[in-house]
Structure formats: C-alpha cells, structure tokens
Enzyme design. Structure first.
Site, PDB file in Angstrom:
ATOM      1  N   LYS A   1       0.836  -1.189   0.000  1.00 29.74           N
ATOM      2  CA  LYS A   1       0.000   0.000   0.000  1.00 29.74           C
ATOM      3  C   LYS A   1       0.870   1.237   0.000  1.00 29.74           C
ATOM      4  CE  LYS A   1      -0.559  -0.236   4.980  1.00 29.74           C
ATOM      5  NZ  LYS A   1      -1.481  -0.205   6.084  1.00 29.74           N
ATOM      6  N   THR A   2       0.219   2.357  -0.265  1.00 32.64           N
ATOM      7  CA  THR A   2       0.938   3.623  -0.356  1.00 32.64           C
ATOM      8  C   THR A   2       1.523   4.003   0.993  1.00 32.64           C
ATOM      9  OG1 THR A   2      -0.711   4.324  -1.953  1.00 32.64           O
ATOM     10  CG2 THR A   2       0.732   6.002  -1.069  1.00 32.64           C
ATOM     11  N   LEU A   3       2.831   4.239   1.028  1.00 35.58           N
ATOM     12  CA  LEU A   3       3.459   4.640   2.278  1.00 35.58           C
ATOM     13  C   LEU A   3       3.715   6.134   2.281  1.00 35.58           C
ATOM     14  CD1 LEU A   3       5.928   1.653   2.516  1.00 35.58           C
ATOM     15  CD2 LEU A   3       3.948   2.046   3.968  1.00 35.58           C
TER      16      LEU A   3
ATOM     17  N   ASN B   1      -5.136   2.611   2.010  1.00 34.22           N
ATOM     18  CA  ASN B   1      -4.289   2.571   0.820  1.00 34.22           C
ATOM     19  C   ASN B   1      -4.686   3.682  -0.131  1.00 34.22           C
ATOM     20  OD1 ASN B   1      -2.500   1.810  -1.131  1.00 34.22           O
ATOM     21  ND2 ASN B   1      -3.701   0.071  -1.855  1.00 34.22           N
ATOM     22  N   PRO B   2      -4.451   4.938   0.282  1.00 34.28           N
ATOM     23  CA  PRO B   2      -4.999   6.060  -0.485  1.00 34.28           C
ATOM     24  C   PRO B   2      -4.295   6.288  -1.811  1.00 34.28           C
ATOM     25  CG  PRO B   2      -3.564   6.872   1.247  1.00 34.28           C
ATOM     26  CD  PRO B   2      -3.657   5.394   1.444  1.00 34.28           C
TER      27      PRO B   2
END
Lengths: 227, 264
Positions: free
Chosen positions: A6-8, A114-115
């Site tokens: 996921k987006t970090l 997880n944007p």
C-alpha cells in the site's frame, strides 16, 4: 502470506493547482514539474488533463496516482457511454457526477488505508454553469469559485480571495492566476517556471502549451545606488 | 401443433423458433388487471384498475414509487413485481450515492431488461411473470417504458397492459397525437377515459382506480383517492353531456320520421 502492498509516502510529486471562475467559464493553472524529492526530475509533465469534452481534472501529490485516477475516470466515461441511450455526447457524465464518483473512489481507498495520494481539482461546464471543486486523499469533497491545492492553499488562496469578484473578466482572471503562480515560484521550492493553463467555457476545453512567466531575482541591497 | 412437446422447459425451442415458456409468462401479464401509461412533453402518467378478490379485502396496489423522479405500474404476478421493484430502488439509490444525481430512467430499464433476460436462459429459473410500465422524468424529458418477461423493453408515447387492455390501447392510439402539448389535468383525464374503455362492467370508483404522475417540477406522486374522485366526476359529467346530446339527436330523427309518414 503476501507482503502488505500500500501507499506509504509519495515519491514523484506535483505541486499546486489553481482554479478561478470568471464570467464565461473557469481557468485552471499548474506548473509542469514532477519532483523526485528535492530533485526537479521531470520538467514537462501534464498535471491538468481533459476527461470529457467538458471536464478537466488537475492533480497535486503523487503523480503515478494521478495517472491512475485519469485512467479510472476515462474508463468510467467509456463504460457510461454504453449505457447512455441516446449515444449523444451531451448526455455523457457531467462534471459534477465525475466529481461525486471520484470522491467515492478516494474515500473507499482511504478506508482501506491505501490512499491515492492526491488532491484533485475537478472543473467543467454543465447546464450552462461552471462546476468546480476538489477531492483529496481522504475523500473530502467540496465546491467553490476559487480553488488552490498544495502550497497554493497557503500562498495563492489569500491572494485569489482578495482579487476575486463574481463574473470577473477573463483577462483579470488570468492576471490573478499569473500573479499567484509567480508568488508560488518565488516561495515554493518544488516548482518550476513553466506553466499550463486550462480554460473551460460552454464551447469546451482548451489546454494551452507550456509558457514561461517572467520573474525578478535581483537583490535590491546589492544593486548600485540602493545601499 | 407440437406445442405440448416443446413448452415444458424454458431451454427448449419449438420448431417454429419460439420459446413457449416466455409466451406463457407473458400470458400471466395479460391476466392481470389493466395498467396504462401516457406522456406529454412535461408529464408522464400511469392509471390502473385495482382488483379486490372479495368485498372484505383491500384493492391490490399496482403503482409503486422507485425514486423521486421515477415510478412503476405493474400487471401480473405481484410478488415478482416486488423483486423487480427492490432491484430498481437499489439501482437508483446506488447511482445517487455515487454520482449525486438521478439515475436516467432508460438506464435502469436496460438493467432490468438484462436481469429479466437472464431468467430466460438459466437452468432452474423461470421468467418474471410481471410486466411493468415505468414512468420517469430526467434530463428534462419524460419517459414511458414497458418491460416484459421476455426481457424486451420499449419506449412508448402511450401503452396499456393487462386484461382487456386492447380497448384502452385503441383509445390511446386514436388520441396520442395530441398528448405532447397537453397539460397535466387533460393528460390524466385521457388516462382515466382510456381506463374506462377497459373496465368492462366494473364501475370506476376512487377506491379501485389508481393514478400516479411525474414530470417537470412534479415529483413522482400517487394521487390520493379524493383527487382521483375529481377526475372520475369530470368523466361522469362529460358522459352525462354526451347522453343529453344523443337524446336530442334521437328526438330530431324521430321528428323526421313522422314527417315522412305524413307525406306518405
């Protein structure tokens, strides 16, 4: 077990997007830089793109996520075309519907932690009026006559608020935008001096090629006669 | 000729290329009491005849709201209609949640048609035994659609379904050219007159006639019985006037006959 994906944090980022309504429509503006941290890595990207004949979106934040959003929305338009009975272009999805749909997508992603790491401006012409607003990575939705994302919120928005008048002239609107873009170039370290303008009227969308705006860097204290 | 050989399963064609099970399902629609719909440029109306199985029971409701801008009138198996109604309500609500706007009537009818078709091509399932008349107002236009168990759906200026609907349809065919420019009141009146053609021996009362309207600046609304009564009164009044006219004409004819006799 699969590793978590996921987006970090955002990697390649775009800075501010500005938008202002005027008498016959709306104008959006942004620079053409994709920053890789402090490196001015990609100097000719497009952060304002058309979605339909009457709608554009502009994106701040992670550029790959912005590209993904563009893909998602354009795909939705195609899917919708099959459903629309008349087959006419006027009956395709409206800017406000695209805006609403995007806010649901972004909200859904944020709920999964997880944007899509963006602040998106949605602007367009529908039913004789301009529609403009933003959605952010948390799924917050709002509409307004003047819009700024990224650092623009801090530097440009106060200037735009002061200068904005309902149904202002096109030249005045452009002047306000150019002024704000200049200020942003002076003060925001993740910008370059190369800009794209997107204008939407009842006739449709017109996105310009990149232009440069003059800036002054002479330090007054060091000039002859000033000290 | 070979009907009974080829009608026992939805998945069997007859030699003439027909699916009898679907046609039997459409027969179920034709057994239901009359429902008709008509539209003008600004409004769409449905009018129904509500049966009651006996004097003690209430009249079977045939009109249902789907959303603020859309509603249906049914004919056939009411239980099946409820399933389709739930589906339509779900679709319109979902669209509103995602896009913030009214779902175009044509789109939900297309989805409904797809759903109905699936039941004509799946093992163990049967076609929905109900026909719907869908009225809606969106995109600044009025809409009237008919759906059937076969999965076909068409857009109409005016249409009637159910038992004895042919009489209503004949009335609508005679008058539909005038509909587009009519106001709401006149449109409803035409609807009630058309229903009268199909009502046979049954008297129309405010309890067994259902009317619903939707249109420009008019959210989908099922009219209350007292409002229905005002339209019925207008019909009765005009009928009374026609009767008097006919009586006068008859008197004139009689007078002419006596004249001839005298000459003879």
């Amino acid at each position: 077990m699969q590793p978590k994906k996921k987006t970090l944090r955002p990697i390649v980022t775009g800075s501010s997007v500005l938008g202002i309504k005027y008498k016959d429509g709306v104008i959006l503006a942004s620079d053409t830089l994709g920053s890789y941290g402090s490196l001015a890595r990609f100097r000719d990207i497009r952060r304002i793109v058309p979605i339909t004949k009457h709608t554009v979106i502009g994106g701040t934040g992670e550029f790959s996520d912005f590209q993904e959003i563009t893909k998602i929305l354009r795909q939705k338009i195609i899917e919708n075309q099959e459903l629309v009975e008349s087959g006419k272009e006027e009956d395709e999805l409206l800017p406000s519907e695209i805006h609403s749909y995007l806010s649901r997508v972004l909200y859904g992603r944020r709920n999964k932690f997880n944007p899509l790491w963006n602040d998106v401006v949605v602007a367009g012409f529908e039913k004789g009026k301009v529609h403009m607003g933003t959605v952010d990575l948390w799924g917050s939705y709002f509409e307004d006559d003047i819009i700024a994302t990224g650092y623009g919120t801090y530097f440009a928005l106060p200037l735009m608020r002061k200068a904005y008048k309902k149904d202002m002239e096109r030249d005045k609107a452009l002047e306000v935008l150019r002024d704000c873009l200049t200020v942003l170039f002076y003060r925001d370290c993740r910008t370059i001096n190369r800009y794209v303008f997107a204008e939407i009227t009842k006739e449709g969308v017109n996105i310009t090629d990149p232009v440069e705006i003059e800036t002054k860097w002479e330090i007054a204290d060091w000039q002859e006669g000033k000290l | 000729m070979f009907r009974t050989q080829y009608d026992s399963d939805i998945s069997i064609y007859s030699p003439e290329g027909r699916l009898y099970q679907i046609e039997y399902a459409m027969q179920a629609v034709a057994q239901g009491s009359t429902a008709l719909g008509l539209k003008s440029k600004t409004h769409a109306v449905v009018v129904t005849l509500m049966r009651s199985s006996d004097e003690l029971s209430s009249h079977q409701r045939k009109i249902f709201k789907v959303d603020g801008h859309m509603g249906i009138a049914i004919s056939g198996l009411t239980a099946d209609a409820r399933v389709l109604l739930k589906f339509m309500r779900n679709e319109t609500l979902h669209h509103k949640f995602v896009y913030g706007s009214d779902l175009p009537t044509g789109e939900v009818v297309s989805s409904l048609a797809m759903k109905s078709q699936r039941n004509t091509q799946r093992w163990g399932r049967r076609p929905y035994g109900v026909g719907l008349l869908v009225i809606g107002y969106d995109g600044d236009k009025t809409h009237l659609y008919q759906t059937s168990p076969s999965g076909n759906c068409f857009s109409y200026y005016a249409q009637a379904i159910g038992s004895r609907s042919q009489s209503a349809r004949t009335y609508l065919e005679k008058n539909f050219k005038a509909f587009p420019e009519l106001g709401l009141e006149e449109l409803v009146l035409h609807g009630v007159k058309a229903l009268k053609e199909s009502s046979g021996k049954e008297t129309l009362t405010k309890l067994n006639v259902g009317i619903a309207v939707v249109g420009k600046e008019q959210k989908f609304e099922i009219l209350k019985p007292n409002k229905v009564q005002t339209y019925l009164d207008q019909i009765l009044q005009t009928e009374g006037e026609i009767e008097i006219e006919n009586e006068n004409e008859n008197e004139k004819d009689e007078a002419a006959e006596t004249l001839e006799l005298k000459l003879d």
